[in-house]
Motif scaffolding. Structure first.
Motif, mmCIF file in Angstrom:
data_model
loop_
_atom_site.group_PDB
_atom_site.id
_atom_site.type_symbol
_atom_site.label_atom_id
_atom_site.label_comp_id
_atom_site.label_asym_id
_atom_site.label_seq_id
_atom_site.Cartn_x
_atom_site.Cartn_y
_atom_site.Cartn_z
ATOM 1 N N VAL A 199 0.847 -1.183 0.000
ATOM 2 C CA VAL A 199 0.000 0.000 0.000
ATOM 3 C C VAL A 199 0.885 1.236 0.000
ATOM 4 O O VAL A 199 1.854 1.317 0.741
ATOM 5 N N ALA A 200 0.527 2.195 -0.831
ATOM 6 C CA ALA A 200 1.198 3.489 -0.843
ATOM 7 C C ALA A 200 0.149 4.548 -0.513
ATOM 8 O O ALA A 200 -0.987 4.472 -0.969
ATOM 9 N N VAL A 201 0.526 5.509 0.302
ATOM 10 C CA VAL A 201 -0.364 6.611 0.656
ATOM 11 C C VAL A 201 0.238 7.873 0.076
ATOM 12 O O VAL A 201 1.391 8.204 0.344
ATOM 13 N N ALA A 202 -0.537 8.565 -0.738
ATOM 14 C CA ALA A 202 -0.060 9.783 -1.382
ATOM 15 C C ALA A 202 -1.023 10.923 -1.116
ATOM 16 O O ALA A 202 -2.224 10.713 -0.916
ATOM 17 N N GLY A 203 -0.514 12.121 -1.105
ATOM 18 C CA GLY A 203 -1.342 13.294 -0.894
ATOM 19 C C GLY A 203 -0.467 14.534 -0.879
ATOM 20 O O GLY A 203 0.763 14.444 -0.913
ATOM 21 N N PRO A 204 -1.094 15.689 -0.823
ATOM 22 C CA PRO A 204 -0.324 16.933 -0.808
ATOM 23 C C PRO A 204 0.470 17.072 0.485
ATOM 24 O O PRO A 204 0.154 16.417 1.492
ATOM 25 N N PRO A 205 1.484 17.921 0.475
ATOM 26 C CA PRO A 205 2.258 18.156 1.693
ATOM 27 C C PRO A 205 1.355 18.614 2.842
ATOM 28 O O PRO A 205 0.349 19.289 2.622
ATOM 29 N N GLU A 206 1.748 18.228 4.049
ATOM 30 C CA GLU A 206 1.041 18.641 5.261
ATOM 31 C C GLU A 206 -0.398 18.135 5.333
ATOM 32 O O GLU A 206 -1.251 18.762 5.956
ATOM 33 N N SER A 207 -0.688 16.983 4.713
ATOM 34 C CA SER A 207 -2.048 16.446 4.751
ATOM 35 C C SER A 207 -2.177 15.292 5.753
ATOM 36 O O SER A 207 -3.122 14.519 5.683
ATOM 37 N N CYS A 208 -1.225 15.174 6.658
ATOM 38 C CA CYS A 208 -1.235 14.180 7.753
ATOM 39 C C CYS A 208 -1.055 12.742 7.281
ATOM 40 O O CYS A 208 -1.488 11.795 7.956
ATOM 41 N N LYS A 209 -0.411 12.542 6.145
ATOM 42 C CA LYS A 209 -0.150 11.182 5.652
ATOM 43 C C LYS A 209 0.678 10.390 6.654
ATOM 44 O O LYS A 209 0.376 9.231 6.932
ATOM 45 N N SER A 210 1.707 11.000 7.202
ATOM 46 C CA SER A 210 2.592 10.300 8.133
ATOM 47 C C SER A 210 1.864 9.915 9.409
ATOM 48 O O SER A 210 2.058 8.808 9.930
ATOM 49 N N PHE A 212 -1.362 9.402 9.721
ATOM 50 C CA PHE A 212 -2.329 8.380 9.336
ATOM 51 C C PHE A 212 -1.660 7.018 9.201
ATOM 52 O O PHE A 212 -2.124 6.021 9.758
ATOM 53 N N THR A 213 -0.548 6.953 8.476
ATOM 54 C CA THR A 213 0.120 5.667 8.269
ATOM 55 C C THR A 213 0.744 5.134 9.553
ATOM 56 O O THR A 213 0.752 3.920 9.783
ATOM 57 N N THR A 214 1.241 6.024 10.404
ATOM 58 C CA THR A 214 1.790 5.579 11.683
ATOM 59 C C THR A 214 0.685 4.994 12.549
ATOM 60 O O THR A 214 0.861 3.944 13.181
ATOM 61 N N TYR A 215 -0.463 5.649 12.581
ATOM 62 C CA TYR A 215 -1.601 5.146 13.349
ATOM 63 C C TYR A 215 -2.031 3.770 12.848
ATOM 64 O O TYR A 215 -2.260 2.860 13.638
ATOM 65 N N MET A 216 -2.111 3.615 11.525
ATOM 66 C CA MET A 216 -2.476 2.320 10.954
ATOM 67 C C MET A 216 -1.433 1.262 11.293
ATOM 68 O O MET A 216 -1.774 0.133 11.655
ATOM 69 N N GLY A 259 3.703 -8.085 11.658
ATOM 70 C CA GLY A 259 4.838 -7.187 11.551
ATOM 71 C C GLY A 259 4.551 -6.121 10.514
ATOM 72 O O GLY A 259 3.835 -6.341 9.541
ATOM 73 N N VAL A 260 5.083 -4.939 10.728
ATOM 74 C CA VAL A 260 4.821 -3.804 9.850
ATOM 75 C C VAL A 260 6.144 -3.151 9.469
ATOM 76 O O VAL A 260 7.014 -2.960 10.315
ATOM 77 N N LEU A 261 6.277 -2.823 8.205
ATOM 78 C CA LEU A 261 7.411 -2.041 7.731
ATOM 79 C C LEU A 261 6.867 -0.697 7.287
ATOM 80 O O LEU A 261 6.044 -0.619 6.375
ATOM 81 N N LEU A 262 7.305 0.345 7.940
ATOM 82 C CA LEU A 262 6.868 1.699 7.619
ATOM 83 C C LEU A 262 8.061 2.442 7.032
ATOM 84 O O LEU A 262 9.059 2.656 7.714
ATOM 85 N N VAL A 263 7.964 2.790 5.763
ATOM 86 C CA VAL A 263 9.054 3.493 5.084
ATOM 87 C C VAL A 263 8.671 4.961 4.987
ATOM 88 O O VAL A 263 7.700 5.313 4.335
#
Length: 73
Positions: free
Chosen positions: A11-22, A24-28, A48-52
């Motif tokens: 899964v890749a999460v994309a969006g504009p800067p400062e849209s809380c992507k990080s 959101f993905t950390t919470y998930m 196990g989770v790999l967060l890049v």
């Protein structure tokens, strides 16, 4: 959680800067790593989770992880 993230998928999460992507993905990632229900609606399987994160400084990522841990306590 297969309705959001396939078990053997990527899964890749994309969006504009400062849209809380990080955040959101950390919470998930934390919910999956703990096997907790996500957003009170999506059951997860503990895995196990790999967060890049190639945008934030390691210190920022560490602080965010600590924030989520502190909020849970």
């Amino acid at each position: 959680m297969d309705s959001l993230i396939p078990e053997n998928g990527l899964v890749a999460v994309a969006g504009p800067p400062e849209s809380c992507k990080s955040y959101f993905t950390t919470y998930m990632a934390i919910a999956v790593a703990r096997g907790e229900t996500l957003f009170g609606q999506y059951p997860t399987k503990c895995a196990g989770v790999l967060l890049v994160d190639q945008e934030n400084l390691p210190a920022w990522i560490q602080r965010r992880l600590m924030q989520f841990n502190t909020e849970d306590e």
